[in-house]
Design a protein around this motif. Sequence first.
Motif, short mmCIF file in Angstrom:
data_model
loop_
_atom_site.label_atom_id
_atom_site.label_comp_id
_atom_site.label_asym_id
_atom_site.label_seq_id
_atom_site.Cartn_x
_atom_site.Cartn_y
_atom_site.Cartn_z
N PRO A 166 0.73 -1.35 0.31
CA PRO A 166 0.25 -0.28 -0.25
C PRO A 166 0.59 1.58 -0.16
O PRO A 166 0.53 2.14 -0.99
N VAL A 167 1.84 1.40 0.45
CA VAL A 167 2.97 2.29 0.65
C VAL A 167 3.59 2.94 -0.73
O VAL A 167 2.72 4.14 -0.88
N PRO A 168 3.90 1.99 -1.95
CA PRO A 168 3.79 3.10 -3.14
C PRO A 168 2.36 3.41 -3.60
O PRO A 168 2.49 4.72 -4.34
N VAL A 169 1.47 3.12 -3.52
CA VAL A 169 -0.06 3.60 -4.56
C VAL A 169 -0.13 4.74 -3.26
O VAL A 169 -0.75 5.59 -4.11
N LEU A 170 -0.17 4.67 -2.28
CA LEU A 170 -0.43 6.27 -1.50
C LEU A 170 -0.12 7.04 -2.08
O LEU A 170 -0.17 8.51 -2.08
N VAL A 171 2.58 6.79 -1.96
CA VAL A 171 2.62 7.79 -2.96
C VAL A 171 2.48 8.04 -3.70
O VAL A 171 2.32 9.57 -4.33
N VAL A 172 2.12 6.96 -4.79
CA VAL A 172 1.36 8.02 -6.05
C VAL A 172 0.07 8.80 -5.55
O VAL A 172 -0.06 9.98 -6.90
N GLY A 173 -0.76 8.03 -4.92
CA GLY A 173 -2.19 8.87 -5.26
C GLY A 173 -1.91 10.24 -4.26
O GLY A 173 -2.38 11.44 -5.30
N ALA A 226 0.60 12.56 -4.43
CA ALA A 226 2.27 13.33 -6.13
C ALA A 226 0.51 13.66 -7.20
O ALA A 226 0.62 14.29 -7.36
N ALA A 227 -0.27 12.66 -7.27
CA ALA A 227 -1.32 12.72 -8.26
C ALA A 227 -2.34 14.35 -7.86
O ALA A 227 -2.64 15.06 -8.35
N VAL A 228 -2.54 14.07 -6.20
CA VAL A 228 -3.46 15.07 -5.54
C VAL A 228 -2.86 16.25 -5.44
O VAL A 228 -3.29 17.51 -5.78
N LEU A 229 -1.50 16.28 -5.39
CA LEU A 229 -0.80 17.27 -5.42
C LEU A 229 -0.69 18.27 -6.30
O LEU A 229 -0.39 19.69 -6.72
#
Length: 139
Positions: A92-99, A101-104
């Motif tokens: 889940p950590v990489p998914v959260l990082v990608v998410g 980044a997308a939100v930012l």
Amino acid sequence: MTSKSQSRHASESPTPEQLRERVEHTREELGRTVEELAAKADVKARAKEKAGDAKAKAQEAAGDAKAKVQDAVGHSRARLQDSTAHAAQRGPVPVLVVGAAAVLVWLQVRRRQQGGRTAQSVRRLKGAARSSTPGRRMR
């Protein structure tokens, strides 16, 4: 021999009906020639025609560019989905990082879009405030 030459000359000379047909044919040819010359001399119509051709070419080029961009977006989307799927498999950590980044990125884009509108609103409010100040009113 005079009668023979006269009859031969008479047979060679066109009849009035043949002369009328020749005149009519010549008039038609002359009319077509005049129309062709008038079309060539009509600069405004020729310019409109060339502008229409240029517009059609530009629309075709825009359509081609749009198709290329859509293809590129589709490929990018597919790559992003693949990388997200791989990241999800890792945890889940990489998914959260990608998410995140997308939100930012989305927030940054939205802030820039609204920045122009906010600045315009502030200028309008300042202008309204200046015109309604008591010291500047016309008496």
